[in-house]
Design an enzyme around this catalytic site. Structure first.
Site, PDB file in Angstrom:
ATOM      1  N   GLU A   1       9.458  -8.554  -3.567  1.00 36.36           N
ATOM      2  CA  GLU A   1       9.425  -9.829  -2.822  1.00 36.36           C
ATOM      3  C   GLU A   1      10.341  -9.770  -1.599  1.00 36.36           C
ATOM      4  OE1 GLU A   1       8.331 -13.244  -4.446  1.00 36.36           O
ATOM      5  OE2 GLU A   1       7.389 -12.297  -6.176  1.00 36.36           O
TER       6      GLU A   1
ATOM      7  N   GLU B   1       0.862  -1.208   0.000  1.00 36.23           N
ATOM      8  CA  GLU B   1       0.000   0.000   0.000  1.00 36.23           C
ATOM      9  C   GLU B   1       0.887   1.243   0.000  1.00 36.23           C
ATOM     10  OE1 GLU B   1      -2.608  -0.336   3.361  1.00 36.23           O
ATOM     11  OE2 GLU B   1      -3.546  -2.152   2.571  1.00 36.23           O
TER      12      GLU B   1
END
Ligand SMILES: Cc1cc2nc3c(=O)[nH]c(=O)nc-3n(C[C@H](O)[C@H](O)[C@H](O)COP(=O)(O)OP(=O)(O)OC[C@H]3O[C@@H](n4cnc5c(N)ncnc54)[C@H](O)[C@@H]3O)c2cc1C
Length: 384
Positions: free
Chosen positions: A363, A126
């Protein structure tokens, strides 16, 4: 091994040929159009690339981790955008469902993930929550038999082409992993807005954008495992696998960059000789080769351990850290070996250098891998 050795070797060699004959020649088309050509996506589907890690009963090939990284070593040799389109189907999208989904969720999504009929997208990050993923603000509120999702996700790969999002949302206010749940959200529901594609440094053809959920109503059976609070912990559990896969992609790309460097250095002459004869060029070639082999060894060793059922959280983070940093160095040397040509867009190392930069960021950044490695190492020491 989940495929017999001969079948797997035939499959691996078909991937190798596909990468060399189909993907690499289409890289410029992908850069210019910022999309993966449909005929390539269709061939990827036919080859079974979308279903590599999905159980056979749901139409996948259920490769072992060792087999999956061997496939990823090959896929990594082409522009990372190609792999990216199938990344969520192979990784976190399907594996969270395999690990924690209900029978109904498995039947609804896994066969379509396996064939590539559904493109998955994983929505965790976010605007104010990246490395600190547990601080996400997207909320899912239960009202009757529905959940109402509100919040904004950022940098979401495949968002504009996704059929289904695995959305991480808060179902409790406390900053605990058990406060975060995962929802399998069909992309055609009302209340979902896909932002305009981000303009990125590299990896054209792999599209990211914001995804906003505005009073998006999902049925209660969209909750992963139909249990609140398991989404985040399940995602963290499948990350060991994802990190090994990404590490193997880094190795493939590093091998490609080294091959481009070898070709160039053998053909480029200065001072009357191919530059490959110069020991300072040879030192760069040698360092790249040694680091690629070290990475490959670490990944294969960790994959074998995971296949035996051992916990590989520490080793997977080591592999992600080492391989993505290794790729950065190999990419930098590749540009250096090409001299001025390495700075020009007509040579693929210029593009691959930019593509490679992402692997140290997504990641889990290199710093986050370092934190995991240190935490695991200290804990192991204290337990011993
Ligand atoms: C092209 C692209 C595709 C992506 N695809 C997806 C996707 O499909 N789905 C998804 O959910 N997300 C996706 N992401 C998001 C990605 O996972 C995050 O960008 C990444 O986790 C880092 O978060 P951040 O960008 O907020 O950086 P930040 O967390 O703000 O980090 C900024 C810097 O601070 C460092 N830092 C942060 N915390 C610490 C700490 N405790 N100690 C030391 N250093 C620290 C970081 O290592 C980094 O160097 C994508 C990102 C990109 C760029």
């Amino acid at each position: 091994m989940t495929l017999d050795k001969e079948t797997f070797n035939i499959f691996l060699s078909s991937i190798e040929k596909f990468v060399k004959n189909k993907l690499i020649p289409k890289e410029e088309v992908v850069v210019n159009s910022n999309t993966i050509p449909q005929e390539i996506v269709s061939e990827m589907k036919e080859l079974g690339i979308f279903g590599l890690s999905i159980p056979k009963e749901y139409g996948g090939s259920n490769l072992s981790m060792e087999e999956e990284v061997k496939v990823a070593f090959e896929l990594g040799k082409a522009s990372p955008a190609f792999r990216s389109i199938a990344g969520t189907n192979i990784g976190i999208g399907s594996q969270t469902i395999v690990m924690a989904g209900t029978k109904k969720q498995k039947e609804k999504y896994l066969p379509k993930f396996a064939t590539g009929e559904f493109i998955g997208s994983f929505a965790l990050t976010e605007p104010d929550a990246g490395s600190d993923a547990m601080s996400i603000q997207t909320k899912a509120k239960k009202i009757g038999k529905k959940y109402i999702i509100n919040g904004t996700k950022r940098y979401i790969t495949n968002a504009p082409i996704a059929n289904v999002f695995s959305v991480m949302a808060r179902t409790k206010p406390e900053k605990l992993s058990s406060s975060i749940s995962c929802f399998l959200v069909d992309a055609n529901l009302d209340g979902i807005t896909i932002g305009k594609p981000d303009t990125k440094m590299g990896q054209r053809g792999a599209i990211t954008s914001d995804v906003t959920f505005n009073d998006c109503e999902v049925p209660e059976d969209a909750l992963l495992g139909e249990k609140e609070g398991i989404g985040f912990t399940t995602a963290m559990k499948v990350l060991d696998k994802g990190r090994l896969h990404i590490s193997a992609i880094c190795v493939g790309l590093a091998e490609r960059l080294l091959e481009e460097s070898l070709n160039y250095s053998i053909n480029r002459k200065q001072f009357g000789e191919p530059i490959s004869k110069f020991q300072l060029i040879q030192a760069m070639i040698a360092d790249s080769k040694a680091e690629i082999l070290a990475s490959k060894g670490l990944i294969l060793n960790t994959a074998q351990k995971r296949d035996k059922g051992e916990n590989v959280t520490l080793e997977s983070s080591c592999a992600k850290l080492f391989s993505s940093e290794m790729l950065g160095k190999v990419a930098d040397r590749a540009v250096q070996i090409h001299g001025g040509a390495g700075y020009m867009t007509e040579y693929s190392v210029e593009r691959l250098y930019r593509d490679a930069r992402l692997f140290r960021i997504y990641e889990g950044t290199s710093q986050i891998q370092q934190l995991i490695i240190a935490r695991e190492t200290i804990n192991n020491f204290l337990k011993s």
